[in-house]
Structures are given as structure tokens and as C-alpha cells.
Design an enzyme around this catalytic site. Structure first.
Site, PDB file in Angstrom:
ATOM      1  N   CYS A  72       0.864  -1.196   0.000  1.00 51.11           N
ATOM      2  CA  CYS A  72       0.000   0.000   0.000  1.00 51.11           C
ATOM      3  C   CYS A  72       0.893   1.236   0.000  1.00 51.11           C
ATOM      4  CB  CYS A  72      -0.925   0.005   1.217  1.00 51.11           C
ATOM      5  SG  CYS A  72      -2.050   1.441   1.158  1.00 51.11           S
ATOM      6  N   CYS A  74      -0.227   4.325   0.347  1.00 52.99           N
ATOM      7  CA  CYS A  74      -0.885   5.478   0.965  1.00 52.99           C
ATOM      8  C   CYS A  74      -0.029   6.055   2.095  1.00 52.99           C
ATOM      9  CB  CYS A  74      -2.303   5.123   1.418  1.00 52.99           C
ATOM     10  SG  CYS A  74      -2.487   4.716   3.142  1.00 52.99           S
ATOM     11  N   CYS A  77      -0.480   4.188   6.046  1.00 54.22           N
ATOM     12  CA  CYS A  77      -0.036   2.865   6.485  1.00 54.22           C
ATOM     13  C   CYS A  77       1.435   2.900   6.893  1.00 54.22           C
ATOM     14  CB  CYS A  77      -0.251   1.848   5.370  1.00 54.22           C
ATOM     15  SG  CYS A  77      -1.986   1.429   5.143  1.00 54.22           S
TER      16      CYS A  77
HETATM   17  N1  LIG Z   1      -3.986   9.314  -1.142  1.00 53.23           N
HETATM   18  C1  LIG Z   1      -4.305   9.113   0.248  1.00 53.23           C
HETATM   19  C2  LIG Z   1      -5.030   7.778   0.366  1.00 53.23           C
HETATM   20  C3  LIG Z   1      -5.368   7.404   1.803  1.00 53.23           C
HETATM   21  C4  LIG Z   1      -6.307   6.210   1.829  1.00 53.23           C
HETATM   22  O1  LIG Z   1      -7.467   6.320   1.380  1.00 53.23           O
HETATM   23  N2  LIG Z   1      -5.823   5.042   2.318  1.00 53.23           N
HETATM   24  C5  LIG Z   1      -6.646   3.866   2.204  1.00 53.23           C
HETATM   25  C6  LIG Z   1      -5.746   2.632   2.158  1.00 53.23           C
HETATM   26  S1  LIG Z   1      -5.022   2.185   3.668  1.00 53.23           S
HETATM   27  C7  LIG Z   1      -7.665   3.717   3.289  1.00 53.23           C
HETATM   28  O2  LIG Z   1      -8.495   2.860   3.236  1.00 53.23           O
HETATM   29  N3  LIG Z   1      -7.622   4.550   4.298  1.00 53.23           N
HETATM   30  C8  LIG Z   1      -8.565   4.518   5.377  1.00 53.23           C
HETATM   31  C9  LIG Z   1      -7.913   4.980   6.658  1.00 53.23           C
HETATM   32  O3  LIG Z   1      -6.704   5.248   6.609  1.00 53.23           O
HETATM   33  O4  LIG Z   1      -8.552   5.049   7.670  1.00 53.23           O
HETATM   34  C10 LIG Z   1      -3.045   9.098   1.099  1.00 53.23           C
HETATM   35  O5  LIG Z   1      -2.010   8.673   0.597  1.00 53.23           O
HETATM   36  O6  LIG Z   1      -3.096   9.552   2.258  1.00 53.23           O
HETATM   37 ZN   LIG Z   2      -2.662   2.332   3.177  1.00 49.15          ZN
END
Ligand SMILES: N[C@@H](CCC(=O)N[C@@H](CS)C(=O)NCC(=O)O)C(=O)O
Ligand SMILES: [Zn+2]
Ligand SMILES: [Zn+2]
Length: 215
Positions: A72, A74, A77
Site C-alpha cells: 500500500c 498510501c 499505512c
Molecule cells: N492518497 C491518500 C489515500 C489514503 C487512503 O485512502 N488510504 C486507504 C488505504 S489504507 C484507506 O483505506 N484509508 C482509510 C484509513 O486510513 O482510515 C493518502 O495517501 O493519504
Molecule cells: Zn494504506
């Protein structure tokens, strides 16, 4: 030195320097992807995760293997130091128990859909739990690299790939990142895999009444 010899020597030198360049300059995707993916063991029945503290480690006991394990990109994480991607999988929340030093954990962002419980001392995320109404409610997110045992499901796909740009990765390097995933047999997605996107859409349609709750 013959000209053939000189040409071969030059070619050899450029191959060596190219590989040295790629070894030293290529960004790390994640240690479990960089040097080739190790297949997991389908009989793996669980194990323990430990935070990175030298002592009084937070210990989490998992009662099963993970599913949907994936890279992932993002920003939320947890990633090991120097890696562009996290590797994270899911398992039923009732299979996840903090079995030592629970007092060292805190929730990074209580308002996030995934409540990431991290060690306050070393910062490692021990498990992420969904407590609100959500398509993945009942599943916990964990990083099996924190385990001292092998055989966990290997990464199946790469998610939120374009998100690494938001964290400062040069967009010109994206082709190389996606090619590396492809070389290792992983599809790249900018959100989640089709299977998980279908689950989310089905949940949404059932909630709005567009689809029957009994499919
Ligand atoms: N582009 C954003 C995407 C964040 C995102 O939507 N992460 C997903 C994958 S882990 C998710 O489900 N997030 C929910 C959360 O973090 O609570 C970033 O990088 O911060
Ligand atoms: Zn993530
Ligand atoms: Zn720790």
C-alpha cells in the site's frame, strides 16, 4: 589490446556500473518485494508480531494467516524505514489479540476509518481496526513482517500506487515502480484491487437498497 577486447571491456564496465547504479539508486519498494517475493505457506495458522522496541516489546498474537496481503502506497499505512510502500494484510478482528505490553499502544488517529494502534515508543503500527460502519468492519489490518516466523501470505497486488507522489516521490519514477511490481507478478492499482473495490461497491449498493441484502 585488440579493438574487440576494448569494446568488450567497455561493455562490461557499463553493465557493472549500470547494475551498481540500480542497486544503489533504485528506491526501495519494500524489503519483501525488492529482492523477489517469497511465496507463503497455505497451512500457516498464525503467529506473533512484535514492535521494534529493544525490550518490553508490544506483542500481538494472530490466530490465522492474513488475506488480501498487499503493498500500500498510501500515506497512512506504516512503512519500514526507507521503503516507499507498506505491506499490509487483513484477518478477522477476533483473531487479533495484544498479548504483551498493551499499555504501550495508542490510536494514531481515532477519527480515521482504520484505527491504527501503534507502539508509542517505536512508532510501529501493530494492528488497524475498523470500529465504524464500513465494508471492511470486522477485519483488522496487520504487517506480517513484524513476525518472527515465516510462511505468511505473500503480497498479492499493489494498492494506492499513485499516492506515493503525494508523499514527495518524483512522478517520473512511477513507470519504474509499476514495472517492478509487474516483474514480481503484482498488478498495480491506484485504489484497491477489483475484488476489494467490488466488495465496497456491493456494500454501498446494499446499504442504499439498490441491491438486495441477500445476494
Ligand atoms: N492518497 C491518500 C489515500 C489514503 C487512503 O485512502 N488510504 C486507504 C488505504 S489504507 C484507506 O483505506 N484509508 C482509510 C484509513 O486510513 O482510515 C493518502 O495517501 O493519504
Ligand atoms: Zn494504506
Ligand atoms: Zn515499540
Amino acid at each position: 589490446m585488440t579493438s574487440l577486447h576494448a569494446t568488450l571491456k567497455q561493455t562490461f564496465k557499463s553493465i557493472v556500473s549500470y547494475h551498481l547504479f540500480s542497486l544503489t539508486m533504485a528506491p526501495s519498494i519494500h524489503p519483501s518485494v525488492d529482492f523477489g517475493i517469497q511465496k507463503g505457506d497455505s497451512n500457516k495458522a498464525g503467529g506473533k508480531l512484535y514492535c521494534h522496541c529493544p525490550n518490553n516489546k508490544v506483542e500481538v498474537t494472530l490466530g490465522s494467516n492474513v488475506a488480501h496481503n498487499h503493498a500500500c502506497g498510501c500515506s497512512k499505512c506504516w512503512k519500514p524505514s526507507g521503503a516507499l510502500f507498506s505491506v499490509v494484510g487483513v484477518l478477522p478482528a477476533d483473531q487479533v489479540n495484544v498479548t504483551a505490553n498493551a499499555n504501550k499502544t495508542h490510536i494514531i488517529d481515532p477519527s480515521a476509518a482504520i484505527q491504527r494502534n501503534a507502539c508509542k515508543a517505536c512508532g510501529v503500527h501493530m494492528y488497524g481496526r475498523i470500529v465504524t460502519d464500513h465494508p471492511f468492519k470486522g477485519l483488522d489490518f496487520v504487517h506480517t513482517e513484524l513476525s518472527d516466523s515465516k510462511g505468511w501470505q505473500e503480497p498479492q497486488f499493489a494498492a494506492f500506487v499513485s499516492s506515493i507522489i503525494e508523499q514527495g516521490f518524483d512522478p517520473k519514477g512511477m513507470d519504474a515502480v509499476r514495472q517492478k511490481f509487474k516483474k514480481e507478478g503484482l498488478e498495480s492499482y491506484d485504489v484497491l484491487s477489483p475484488a476489494l473495490m467490488d466488495l465496497i461497491a456491493t456494500y454501498t449498493a446494499q446499504k442504499s437498497g439498490k441491491l438486495s441484502s441477500k445476494l
